[in-house]
Motif scaffolding. Structure first.
Motif, PDB file in Angstrom:
ATOM      1  N   GLN A  88     -22.498  59.852  18.857  1.00 26.90           N
ATOM      2  CA  GLN A  88     -23.796  59.757  19.524  1.00 26.90           C
ATOM      3  C   GLN A  88     -24.918  60.230  18.603  1.00 26.90           C
ATOM      4  O   GLN A  88     -26.001  59.647  18.581  1.00 26.90           O
ATOM      5  CB  GLN A  88     -23.803  60.562  20.822  1.00 26.90           C
ATOM      6  CG  GLN A  88     -25.099  60.434  21.608  1.00 26.90           C
ATOM      7  CD  GLN A  88     -25.408  58.997  22.008  1.00 26.90           C
ATOM      8  OE1 GLN A  88     -24.509  58.235  22.367  1.00 26.90           O
ATOM      9  NE2 GLN A  88     -26.662  58.615  21.930  1.00 26.90           N
ATOM     10  N   ALA A  89     -24.643  61.283  17.814  1.00 22.62           N
ATOM     11  CA  ALA A  89     -25.645  61.784  16.870  1.00 22.62           C
ATOM     12  C   ALA A  89     -25.956  60.745  15.791  1.00 22.62           C
ATOM     13  O   ALA A  89     -27.102  60.645  15.331  1.00 22.62           O
ATOM     14  CB  ALA A  89     -25.158  63.084  16.234  1.00 22.62           C
ATOM     15  N   LEU A  90     -24.960  59.955  15.410  1.00 20.91           N
ATOM     16  CA  LEU A  90     -25.207  58.878  14.440  1.00 20.91           C
ATOM     17  C   LEU A  90     -26.028  57.755  15.062  1.00 20.91           C
ATOM     18  O   LEU A  90     -26.888  57.168  14.405  1.00 20.91           O
ATOM     19  CB  LEU A  90     -23.881  58.314  13.925  1.00 20.91           C
ATOM     20  CG  LEU A  90     -23.105  59.193  12.960  1.00 20.91           C
ATOM     21  CD1 LEU A  90     -21.730  58.606  12.686  1.00 20.91           C
ATOM     22  CD2 LEU A  90     -23.880  59.373  11.658  1.00 20.91           C
ATOM     23  N   ILE A  91     -25.759  57.461  16.323  1.00 21.16           N
ATOM     24  CA  ILE A  91     -26.484  56.397  17.024  1.00 21.16           C
ATOM     25  C   ILE A  91     -27.932  56.801  17.272  1.00 21.16           C
ATOM     26  O   ILE A  91     -28.843  55.992  17.108  1.00 21.16           O
ATOM     27  CB  ILE A  91     -25.790  56.068  18.371  1.00 21.16           C
ATOM     28  CG1 ILE A  91     -24.420  55.427  18.103  1.00 21.16           C
ATOM     29  CG2 ILE A  91     -26.650  55.174  19.245  1.00 21.16           C
ATOM     30  CD1 ILE A  91     -23.535  55.348  19.339  1.00 21.16           C
ATOM     31  N   ASP A  92     -28.124  58.073  17.652  1.00 23.68           N
ATOM     32  CA  ASP A  92     -29.461  58.557  18.023  1.00 23.68           C
ATOM     33  C   ASP A  92     -29.779  59.833  17.256  1.00 23.68           C
ATOM     34  O   ASP A  92     -29.357  60.925  17.648  1.00 23.68           O
ATOM     35  CB  ASP A  92     -29.509  58.825  19.527  1.00 23.68           C
ATOM     36  CG  ASP A  92     -30.846  59.344  20.003  1.00 23.68           C
ATOM     37  OD1 ASP A  92     -31.798  59.465  19.182  1.00 23.68           O
ATOM     38  OD2 ASP A  92     -30.957  59.648  21.208  1.00 23.68           O
ATOM     39  N   PRO A  93     -30.527  59.736  16.169  1.00 23.70           N
ATOM     40  CA  PRO A  93     -30.870  60.923  15.371  1.00 23.70           C
ATOM     41  C   PRO A  93     -31.683  61.965  16.136  1.00 23.70           C
ATOM     42  O   PRO A  93     -31.789  63.109  15.704  1.00 23.70           O
ATOM     43  CB  PRO A  93     -31.684  60.362  14.206  1.00 23.70           C
ATOM     44  CG  PRO A  93     -31.397  58.910  14.174  1.00 23.70           C
ATOM     45  CD  PRO A  93     -31.030  58.512  15.571  1.00 23.70           C
ATOM     46  N   ASN A  94     -32.256  61.585  17.289  1.00 28.88           N
ATOM     47  CA  ASN A  94     -33.015  62.535  18.107  1.00 28.88           C
ATOM     48  C   ASN A  94     -32.153  63.213  19.167  1.00 28.88           C
ATOM     49  O   ASN A  94     -32.653  63.998  19.971  1.00 28.88           O
ATOM     50  CB  ASN A  94     -34.186  61.821  18.785  1.00 28.88           C
ATOM     51  CG  ASN A  94     -35.179  61.315  17.766  1.00 28.88           C
ATOM     52  OD1 ASN A  94     -35.553  62.035  16.847  1.00 28.88           O
ATOM     53  ND2 ASN A  94     -35.582  60.064  17.898  1.00 28.88           N
ATOM     54  N   TYR A  95     -30.886  62.887  19.176  1.00 27.41           N
ATOM     55  CA  TYR A  95     -29.937  63.449  20.140  1.00 27.41           C
ATOM     56  C   TYR A  95     -29.842  64.962  19.984  1.00 27.41           C
ATOM     57  O   TYR A  95     -29.890  65.497  18.886  1.00 27.41           O
ATOM     58  CB  TYR A  95     -28.567  62.808  19.876  1.00 27.41           C
ATOM     59  CG  TYR A  95     -27.430  63.254  20.738  1.00 27.41           C
ATOM     60  CD1 TYR A  95     -27.433  63.048  22.108  1.00 27.41           C
ATOM     61  CD2 TYR A  95     -26.315  63.863  20.171  1.00 27.41           C
ATOM     62  CE1 TYR A  95     -26.353  63.429  22.891  1.00 27.41           C
ATOM     63  CE2 TYR A  95     -25.234  64.238  20.950  1.00 27.41           C
ATOM     64  CZ  TYR A  95     -25.264  64.030  22.304  1.00 27.41           C
ATOM     65  OH  TYR A  95     -24.194  64.397  23.073  1.00 27.41           O
ATOM     66  N   SER A  96     -29.730  65.650  21.103  1.00 27.96           N
ATOM     67  CA  SER A  96     -29.435  67.077  21.096  1.00 27.96           C
ATOM     68  C   SER A  96     -28.562  67.365  22.308  1.00 27.96           C
ATOM     69  O   SER A  96     -28.507  66.566  23.253  1.00 27.96           O
ATOM     70  CB  SER A  96     -30.719  67.910  21.121  1.00 27.96           C
ATOM     71  OG  SER A  96     -31.424  67.698  22.319  1.00 27.96           O
TER      72      SER A  96
END
Length: 96
Positions: free
Chosen positions: A30-38
């Motif tokens: 998910q972090a790779l898909i969405d760099p704004n993920y937290s």
């Protein structure tokens, strides 16, 4: 057993059991898909907030820890095959 015994990454105790490895992999994807993920990640010491970049760092560190355990096990099996294994070797050389 060492592989699933857990490790500490940036002062965070991280479960390295098989289920946790899968959860970490999913979070890293998910972090790779969405760099704004937290996210709020649950550790044995409580929840921590991680950014996408930190999630990727944890995933990379866990992967390195698991691989180091596999490498140590392989070395010990080689020593068994060569007849050079000692009791002390079983306690030495494992990653922490």
């Amino acid at each position: 057993i060492a592989e699933t015994s857990g490790t500490t990454i940036n002062n965070m105790p991280i479960d390295t059991g098989r289920d946790s490895q899968g959860l970490i992999t999913g979070a890293a994807l998910q972090a790779l898909i969405d760099p704004n993920y937290s996210l709020h990640w649950k550790t044995s010491a409580g929840f921590v907030d991680l950014t996408a970049q930190q999630v990727l760092g944890v995933a990379s560190a866990v992967r390195a820890f698991v691989q180091a355990c596999f490498n140590r096990e392989s070395d010990l099996l080689d020593a068994v095959a060569a007849g050079t294994i000692t009791a002390e070797m079983l306690e030495e050389g494992w990653p922490v």
